[in-house]
Structure formats: structure tokens, C-alpha cells
Design an enzyme around this catalytic site. Sequence first.
Site, mmCIF file in Angstrom:
data_model
loop_
_atom_site.group_PDB
_atom_site.id
_atom_site.type_symbol
_atom_site.label_atom_id
_atom_site.label_comp_id
_atom_site.label_asym_id
_atom_site.label_seq_id
_atom_site.Cartn_x
_atom_site.Cartn_y
_atom_site.Cartn_z
ATOM 1 N N GLY A 36 -41.042 -11.978 20.184
ATOM 2 C CA GLY A 36 -41.633 -12.040 21.528
ATOM 3 C C GLY A 36 -40.776 -12.906 22.453
ATOM 4 N N HIS A 37 -40.416 -14.087 21.969
ATOM 5 C CA HIS A 37 -39.532 -14.967 22.750
ATOM 6 C C HIS A 37 -38.189 -14.274 23.011
ATOM 7 C CE1 HIS A 37 -41.878 -18.255 20.497
ATOM 8 N NE2 HIS A 37 -42.137 -18.506 21.765
ATOM 9 N N MET A 186 -47.625 -11.429 18.752
ATOM 10 C CA MET A 186 -46.735 -12.389 18.094
ATOM 11 C C MET A 186 -46.968 -13.774 18.671
ATOM 12 S SD MET A 186 -43.216 -10.328 17.724
ATOM 13 C CE MET A 186 -43.149 -8.878 16.676
HETATM 14 P P1 AMP Z 1 -44.266 -20.708 23.741
HETATM 15 O O1 AMP Z 1 -43.083 -21.067 22.916
HETATM 16 O O2 AMP Z 1 -45.442 -20.286 22.952
HETATM 17 O O3 AMP Z 1 -44.560 -21.724 24.803
HETATM 18 O O4 AMP Z 1 -43.830 -19.396 24.536
HETATM 19 C C1 AMP Z 1 -42.700 -19.373 25.358
HETATM 20 C C2 AMP Z 1 -42.746 -18.135 26.201
HETATM 21 O O5 AMP Z 1 -42.756 -16.975 25.377
HETATM 22 C C3 AMP Z 1 -44.024 -18.074 27.067
HETATM 23 O O6 AMP Z 1 -43.699 -17.565 28.355
HETATM 24 C C4 AMP Z 1 -44.878 -17.116 26.289
HETATM 25 O O7 AMP Z 1 -45.817 -16.435 27.082
HETATM 26 C C5 AMP Z 1 -43.854 -16.159 25.735
HETATM 27 N N1 AMP Z 1 -44.391 -15.464 24.578
HETATM 28 C C6 AMP Z 1 -45.038 -16.000 23.518
HETATM 29 N N2 AMP Z 1 -45.447 -15.044 22.666
HETATM 30 C C7 AMP Z 1 -45.055 -13.861 23.209
HETATM 31 C C8 AMP Z 1 -45.176 -12.500 22.810
HETATM 32 N N3 AMP Z 1 -45.826 -12.148 21.693
HETATM 33 N N4 AMP Z 1 -44.646 -11.542 23.608
HETATM 34 C C9 AMP Z 1 -44.008 -11.885 24.760
HETATM 35 N N5 AMP Z 1 -43.842 -13.151 25.178
HETATM 36 C C10 AMP Z 1 -44.363 -14.131 24.421
#
Ligand code: AMP
Length: 282
Positions: A36-37, A186
Site C-alpha cells: 500500500g505504501h 493492507m
Molecule cells: P502509515 O505508515 O500508516 O502512516 O501510512 C502512510 C501512508 O500510507 C498514509 O497516507 C496511509 O493512508 C497510506 N496507506 C496505508 N495503508 C494503505 C493502503 N492499504 N493502501 C494505500 N495507502 C495506504
Amino acid sequence: MLILKTISDARAWRDSVGEEQKTIGFVPTMGALHPGHISLIRKANRENDLVACSIFVNPIQFNNREDLEKYPRTLDADIRHLEEVACDVLFAPTASEMYPGQDIINDKYNFGHLDKVLEGKFRPGHFNGVAVVVRKLFEIIQPHRAYFGMKDYQQLKIVEELVKYHKMPVEIIACPTLREKDGLAMSSRNVRLTHHERSIAPVIHRVLLEIKEKIGHLTPKGAQIWGANQLNKYAEIQVEYLQIVGADDLLPIETWDEKKSVVVLVAAYLGKVRLIDNMIIK
Ligand code: AMP
């Protein structure tokens, strides 16, 4: 890939890019990177000359100590993933680098209704912590575009508001949620699910899909109750909220006829792991 640990090194890098007039796409993360990231990094790569990613587990956005302590940290693997997708720069500061004195963080943001509901209600202070770190990161990296996942839908709305209010010269790009084959969104927290919990987890996405089918058959309120009941049937699941609201203002809707895009958002504990998901249903 350039790996920068200090704010002064990051600023020096940014100054050097300024002279070359290249566009920068920025992807802020908390690490434990998953596909996802990586989809955000790829998109930023396609749309900009340079891509910067940050990895920072931001302590001030956690309102639960155990969640902060147990948050997965996999920096070596993250660096490998970022190099595979040709990320140009990684900014990975320590907490003391970002917040030299914990007690002097006195920025208080007010996003009106937006930060009081849903996540804001169950995680007091969370969005203030998000706003503080995002603003600080934007000031350091000064990206032309910043990429945020719709997975954290309310966070996306808050960041859009932050940028609009402060007239920051950055374009916020919303990116779709990447899911496992069985529909589970994810998330870095998924690795904390037990084998059994992981087998149940896809029900969250299934219920969101089924709620979409209820449009016109149940009222929005009825569909909310139906959805929460479906999830709460599982002994392992405890729903914190399941709400159907306007996709722009996050205000409750009374009928499906309102000329608004509509989103359903859910937060639920599966065992000890708190999962969130959402879907635009109209
Ligand atoms: P985090 O590390 O959880 O703070 O996420 C960093 C970025 O990745 C944020 O903008 C989240 O919304 C995005 N993100 C997390 N999980 C997903 C996913 N499954 N699909 C797309 N983007 C994601």
C-alpha cells in the site's frame, strides 16, 4: 537512495534541489512498509522528478502507549523496498530530532467538526499530533505534491484542510486503498493479528461491500446498525464505530437522496489490534 536523519541535512538537500528546479513528490509514512505504501511511492515517482519518503513513528499521534510500543519497526527492510522502487530520498529522523523538548509542542489545531468525530472521538489528540508532524515535515521537505492513502480517510480530509487553511503550496494527492486478495485493507498493524484473527479480518471489507447493497433498502441509520451487528456477531470483533457520512464534510446523512458523495467508515478491534477501513459507497 539518500538517507537523511537530521532536519539540517534534509534542509540542505532541499536547498540543493531548489537550485535545480525539480518537482518533489513526498510520501510521509510511519514505516513497516507494505505494498500500500509502495503504491504511493510509485505514483509519486511517476508524477514528479524526485521522490522523498519519510519514516517516522510519530509519538504524539498515539494516544495509546501499548500501540506506540508495539508499532512494528522494520527500517532495514523498508530501505530495501524503497531502493527497489527508486525512491530518491528517505528522511528518517528520531523522535528527539523532531521534538527536542516534548513539553514545547503547544500547537493546537481546530478542524471544527472534522477532528471531533470518528477517529477524533475515539483517539483524542490524534489528529493534532498528525497536523503537527505533517506541517513540520512539509516545512522541511517543501514538496510540490504529497501523497496520502484513502485508507486513512479522515486523516486525508484533515491534511487537505490543514493545507487549505494555511495556504501551503503543496498539492495533496489522494491514493486508493490497496487490499489483500481477500479484501483486507493492507496495514502495518496486520502483522500483529494472530493466524485466527487474520482469517476473520476480511469480514470488515465484506460488510462494507454489503452496506453498499443496502442503499435504497435500508435508511443510512438502519444500514449502520445492520453493519455493526454483522461485525459484532464475531466474538473476536469489537466495533468502535461504523458510520455513514458525507464524504466531504463527514456529517451524518439522513437519507440517500442528499446530493452528496457518501462514505462508510469503520474502526474495530480484532483481538488487541485496532483496524480501520472505509469505502465510498455513493
Ligand atoms: P502509515 O505508515 O500508516 O502512516 O501510512 C502512510 C501512508 O500510507 C498514509 O497516507 C496511509 O493512508 C497510506 N496507506 C496505508 N495503508 C494503505 C493502503 N492499504 N493502501 C494505500 N495507502 C495506504
